[in-house]
Motif scaffolding. Structure first.
Motif, PDB file in Angstrom:
ATOM      1  N   ARG A 256       0.825  -1.204   0.000  1.00 41.26           N
ATOM      2  CA  ARG A 256       0.000   0.000   0.000  1.00 41.26           C
ATOM      3  C   ARG A 256       0.859   1.254   0.000  1.00 41.26           C
ATOM      4  O   ARG A 256       1.962   1.274   0.507  1.00 41.26           O
ATOM      5  N   LYS A 257       0.283   2.326  -0.544  1.00 41.37           N
ATOM      6  CA  LYS A 257       0.996   3.595  -0.622  1.00 41.37           C
ATOM      7  C   LYS A 257       0.096   4.706  -0.102  1.00 41.37           C
ATOM      8  O   LYS A 257      -1.099   4.704  -0.347  1.00 41.37           O
ATOM      9  N   SER A 258       0.694   5.654   0.597  1.00 39.30           N
ATOM     10  CA  SER A 258      -0.014   6.828   1.082  1.00 39.30           C
ATOM     11  C   SER A 258       0.750   8.061   0.637  1.00 39.30           C
ATOM     12  O   SER A 258       1.980   8.066   0.628  1.00 39.30           O
ATOM     13  N   VAL A 259       0.033   9.119   0.303  1.00 40.27           N
ATOM     14  CA  VAL A 259       0.658  10.386  -0.057  1.00 40.27           C
ATOM     15  C   VAL A 259       0.802  11.205   1.220  1.00 40.27           C
ATOM     16  O   VAL A 259      -0.162  11.364   1.974  1.00 40.27           O
ATOM     17  N   ILE A 260       2.011  11.696   1.467  1.00 42.30           N
ATOM     18  CA  ILE A 260       2.281  12.519   2.646  1.00 42.30           C
ATOM     19  C   ILE A 260       2.728  13.895   2.168  1.00 42.30           C
ATOM     20  O   ILE A 260       3.706  14.013   1.433  1.00 42.30           O
TER      21      ILE A 260
END
Length: 191
Positions: A121-125
Motif C-alpha cells: 500500500r501507498k499513502s501520499v504525505i
C-alpha cells in the motif's frame, strides 16, 4: 465556512474525526499532546520537542473502527512523523499504511509531497509550505485535489509574490505547472 463549523477537539484532546462527504473522512490528530510549547527547562535551556512527542493512538483506532471500511481517509496533524517518539512514529506509520490515503502535516514549513509505502500500500504525505512567517520567506499554501476516477492525488501550490498576491507556486515544485501528482494505492472508483 462549512468546514469551520466542524470545530475541533470536542471529542477529546487526542484528536477528532469527521465525515466531510459520503466516503471522505478526515481525522485531525493532536501531535502536540506532550509538547513543551517553547518553554525552558529548570536550567533555562529550551526544551526540544523533536523525537519526544506522543499521540493518542487509542482514540484514533476507535475512530477508524467506527468509520466505514471503504472510506477515503485523510489524516491531518501539525508535526511531521519524525517529531514523534519512536514508538509513536512506528505505530502511526502502521496505521497510516493500513488506513490513510493522504497525510497532511506542517511545522517544518517545507513544501514537499512524498509517496510512503509499507507492504503493497501507498499513502501520499504532504508537508505544507510556510504561510505565516517572515515576509522574506517563500510563503504559500497548497490545494489538495483527490481524483475520484483515478487513484491520484494532486497537490497544487500557490506562493506569495512581491506584488502582494498569490501566484503559481513554482518555487515549491521546481516545475512550470506548480503542481505535483502522486498515485495512491486507493482505488477511489470502488469506494
Amino acid at each position: 465556512k462549512k468546514f469551520a463549523e466542524y470545530t475541533c477537539c470536542q471529542g477529546g484532546l487526542g484528536g477528532s474525526g469527521w465525515e466531510i462527504r459520503d466516503g471522505l473522512m478526515v481525522y485531525c490528530l493532536n501531535s502536540a499532546l506532550c509538547s513543551a510549547g517553547g518553554l525552558n527547562d529548570i536550567h533555562g535551556k529550551a526544551i526540544k520537542d523533536e523525537k519526544r512527542l506522543f499521540i493518542d493512538t487509542r482514540t484514533l483506532n476507535q475512530w477508524l473502527q467506527a468509520t466505514k471500511p471503504n472510506s477515503t481517509r485523510v489524516l491531518v496533524m501539525h508535526h511531521p512523523m519524525e517529531w514523534l517518539a519512536d514508538w509513536a512514529m512506528d505505530e502511526l506509520g502502521c496505521i497510516i499504511s493500513e488506513y490513510f490515503a493522504l497525510v497532511l502535516c506542517g511545522h517544518k514549513h517545507n513544501a514537499i509531497s512524498t509517496l510512503s509505502s509499507r507492504g503493497g500500500r501507498k499513502s501520499v504525505i504532504c508537508s505544507a509550505p510556510p504561510l505565516f512567517t517572515c515576509k522574506s520567506d517563500s510563503l504559500g499554501y497548497s490545494i489538495i485535489s483527490i481524483d475520484t476516477e483515478n487513484p491520484e492525488i494532486k497537490v497544487t501550490y500557490r506562493q506569495w509574490s512581491n506584488l502582494r498576491n498569490f501566484v503559481a507556486g513554482t518555487a515549491f515544485t521546481g516545475n512550470d505547472t506548480n503542481g505535483i501528482r502522486r498515485t495512491s494505492y486507493y482505488d477511489f472508483t470502488k469506494q
